[in-house]
Design a protein around this motif. Sequence first.
Motif, PDB file in Angstrom:
ATOM      1  N   MET A  64       0.821  -1.209   0.000  1.00 35.07           N
ATOM      2  CA  MET A  64       0.000   0.000   0.000  1.00 35.07           C
ATOM      3  C   MET A  64       0.855   1.259   0.000  1.00 35.07           C
ATOM      4  O   MET A  64       0.526   2.242  -0.679  1.00 35.07           O
ATOM      5  N   ALA A  65       1.955   1.247   0.719  1.00 34.09           N
ATOM      6  CA  ALA A  65       2.843   2.416   0.735  1.00 34.09           C
ATOM      7  C   ALA A  65       3.460   2.643  -0.642  1.00 34.09           C
ATOM      8  O   ALA A  65       3.508   3.774  -1.130  1.00 34.09           O
ATOM      9  N   ALA A  66       3.915   1.581  -1.279  1.00 36.25           N
ATOM     10  CA  ALA A  66       4.519   1.715  -2.608  1.00 36.25           C
ATOM     11  C   ALA A  66       3.487   2.179  -3.626  1.00 36.25           C
ATOM     12  O   ALA A  66       3.772   3.037  -4.467  1.00 36.25           O
ATOM     13  N   THR A  67       2.289   1.632  -3.549  1.00 35.93           N
ATOM     14  CA  THR A  67       1.226   2.020  -4.475  1.00 35.93           C
ATOM     15  C   THR A  67       0.840   3.471  -4.262  1.00 35.93           C
ATOM     16  O   THR A  67       0.687   4.237  -5.221  1.00 35.93           O
ATOM     17  N   ALA A  68       0.677   3.876  -3.016  1.00 39.38           N
ATOM     18  CA  ALA A  68       0.304   5.258  -2.712  1.00 39.38           C
ATOM     19  C   ALA A  68       1.380   6.224  -3.197  1.00 39.38           C
ATOM     20  O   ALA A  68       1.062   7.282  -3.758  1.00 39.38           O
ATOM     21  N   THR A  69       2.630   5.859  -3.013  1.00 45.39           N
ATOM     22  CA  THR A  69       3.721   6.708  -3.465  1.00 45.39           C
ATOM     23  C   THR A  69       3.708   6.852  -4.976  1.00 45.39           C
ATOM     24  O   THR A  69       3.844   7.951  -5.519  1.00 45.39           O
ATOM     25  N   GLU A  72       0.678   8.998  -6.048  1.00 41.84           N
ATOM     26  CA  GLU A  72       0.883  10.412  -5.716  1.00 41.84           C
ATOM     27  C   GLU A  72       1.875  11.051  -6.681  1.00 41.84           C
ATOM     28  O   GLU A  72       1.689  12.182  -7.134  1.00 41.84           O
ATOM     29  N   ASN A  73       2.922  10.326  -7.035  1.00 44.03           N
ATOM     30  CA  ASN A  73       3.904  10.839  -7.988  1.00 44.03           C
ATOM     31  C   ASN A  73       3.258  11.078  -9.349  1.00 44.03           C
ATOM     32  O   ASN A  73       3.430  12.135  -9.955  1.00 44.03           O
ATOM     33  N   MET A  74       2.530  10.091  -9.848  1.00 44.81           N
ATOM     34  CA  MET A  74       1.892  10.231 -11.164  1.00 44.81           C
ATOM     35  C   MET A  74       0.819  11.313 -11.133  1.00 44.81           C
ATOM     36  O   MET A  74       0.694  12.103 -12.073  1.00 44.81           O
ATOM     37  N   ARG A  75       0.045  11.356 -10.069  1.00 45.62           N
ATOM     38  CA  ARG A  75      -0.999  12.375  -9.953  1.00 45.62           C
ATOM     39  C   ARG A  75      -0.382  13.764  -9.983  1.00 45.62           C
ATOM     40  O   ARG A  75      -0.822  14.640 -10.730  1.00 45.62           O
ATOM     41  N   GLY A  76       0.658  13.972  -9.206  1.00 48.26           N
ATOM     42  CA  GLY A  76       1.324  15.273  -9.182  1.00 48.26           C
ATOM     43  C   GLY A  76       1.904  15.637 -10.535  1.00 48.26           C
ATOM     44  O   GLY A  76       1.786  16.783 -10.994  1.00 48.26           O
ATOM     45  N   PHE A 111      -9.498  14.398 -22.138  1.00 45.90           N
ATOM     46  CA  PHE A 111      -9.065  15.270 -21.045  1.00 45.90           C
ATOM     47  C   PHE A 111      -9.912  15.003 -19.797  1.00 45.90           C
ATOM     48  O   PHE A 111      -9.375  14.890 -18.689  1.00 45.90           O
ATOM     49  N   SER A 112     -11.224  14.868 -19.972  1.00 43.27           N
ATOM     50  CA  SER A 112     -12.109  14.570 -18.841  1.00 43.27           C
ATOM     51  C   SER A 112     -11.769  13.214 -18.226  1.00 43.27           C
ATOM     52  O   SER A 112     -11.798  13.054 -17.000  1.00 43.27           O
ATOM     53  N   ARG A 113     -11.446  12.260 -19.070  1.00 42.96           N
ATOM     54  CA  ARG A 113     -11.054  10.926 -18.586  1.00 42.96           C
ATOM     55  C   ARG A 113      -9.804  11.013 -17.725  1.00 42.96           C
ATOM     56  O   ARG A 113      -9.720  10.363 -16.676  1.00 42.96           O
ATOM     57  N   LEU A 114      -8.828  11.809 -18.155  1.00 41.95           N
ATOM     58  CA  LEU A 114      -7.616  12.003 -17.352  1.00 41.95           C
ATOM     59  C   LEU A 114      -7.964  12.651 -16.014  1.00 41.95           C
ATOM     60  O   LEU A 114      -7.467  12.224 -14.967  1.00 41.95           O
ATOM     61  N   CYS A 115      -8.837  13.643 -16.019  1.00 42.34           N
ATOM     62  CA  CYS A 115      -9.222  14.308 -14.766  1.00 42.34           C
ATOM     63  C   CYS A 115      -9.899  13.336 -13.806  1.00 42.34           C
ATOM     64  O   CYS A 115      -9.638  13.366 -12.595  1.00 42.34           O
ATOM     65  N   VAL A 116     -10.750  12.459 -14.330  1.00 44.72           N
ATOM     66  CA  VAL A 116     -11.409  11.448 -13.490  1.00 44.72           C
ATOM     67  C   VAL A 116     -10.360  10.510 -12.906  1.00 44.72           C
ATOM     68  O   VAL A 116     -10.394  10.186 -11.707  1.00 44.72           O
ATOM     69  N   ALA A 117      -9.420  10.058 -13.737  1.00 46.18           N
ATOM     70  CA  ALA A 117      -8.356   9.161 -13.252  1.00 46.18           C
ATOM     71  C   ALA A 117      -7.523   9.855 -12.183  1.00 46.18           C
ATOM     72  O   ALA A 117      -7.135   9.223 -11.192  1.00 46.18           O
ATOM     73  N   GLU A 122      -6.087  10.351  -6.478  1.00 43.34           N
ATOM     74  CA  GLU A 122      -6.004  11.141  -5.247  1.00 43.34           C
ATOM     75  C   GLU A 122      -6.728  10.438  -4.095  1.00 43.34           C
ATOM     76  O   GLU A 122      -6.219  10.358  -2.988  1.00 43.34           O
ATOM     77  N   ARG A 123      -7.925   9.908  -4.381  1.00 42.65           N
ATOM     78  CA  ARG A 123      -8.676   9.206  -3.329  1.00 42.65           C
ATOM     79  C   ARG A 123      -7.945   7.963  -2.858  1.00 42.65           C
ATOM     80  O   ARG A 123      -7.906   7.657  -1.673  1.00 42.65           O
ATOM     81  N   ARG A 124      -7.365   7.211  -3.783  1.00 49.79           N
ATOM     82  CA  ARG A 124      -6.673   5.965  -3.414  1.00 49.79           C
ATOM     83  C   ARG A 124      -5.366   6.209  -2.705  1.00 49.79           C
ATOM     84  O   ARG A 124      -4.967   5.410  -1.867  1.00 49.79           O
ATOM     85  N   ALA A 125      -4.696   7.306  -3.039  1.00 50.48           N
ATOM     86  CA  ALA A 125      -3.405   7.583  -2.422  1.00 50.48           C
ATOM     87  C   ALA A 125      -3.566   8.136  -1.007  1.00 50.48           C
ATOM     88  O   ALA A 125      -2.635   8.041  -0.211  1.00 50.48           O
ATOM     89  N   SER A 126      -4.735   8.675  -0.699  1.00 52.87           N
ATOM     90  CA  SER A 126      -4.903   9.261   0.635  1.00 52.87           C
ATOM     91  C   SER A 126      -5.540   8.325   1.613  1.00 52.87           C
ATOM     92  O   SER A 126      -5.811   7.215   1.410  1.00 52.87           O
TER      93      SER A 126
END
Length: 126
Positions: A64-69, A72-76, A111-117, A122-126
């Motif tokens: 879970m820590a590796a996945t969240a990291t 978060e990196n890809m989201r940012g 673009f909307s699909r990317l925003c949803v992803a 964000e929800r999964r990483a937090s």
Amino acid sequence: MPDSDPSRPDAAREIRQSIARHLAELHRLHLALAADSRSLKSLTTEGRALAEIEIAAEMLEHYMAATATFLENMRGRFENRLGLLRRGDPVGADAAPGQGPVGHGPFWYAFSRLCVALRQAERRAS
């Protein structure tokens, strides 16, 4: 990753194929991890339930820590590029009266699909 000169017409296809290969390898690693985790039950049947509990907790925590990291990196990374990506909307005078430029609809759908992803990440990483 393959040589991805963006001016080459097949660059997007090659990048997509490279990512697909990495995702397939990730799937194989998930299957191997699942197989290893199934072998933990032998510890309990041998009277060592504490060892199974500790290893299972450690495996899940690390995963879970590796996945969240990663998320978060890809989201940012992609959230920082949203402004630039948004400016990539196809613009042109070749649209029929009352319609947007050619490619406008597919662009905004993607673009909307990317925003949803990104929101899901964000929800999964937090």
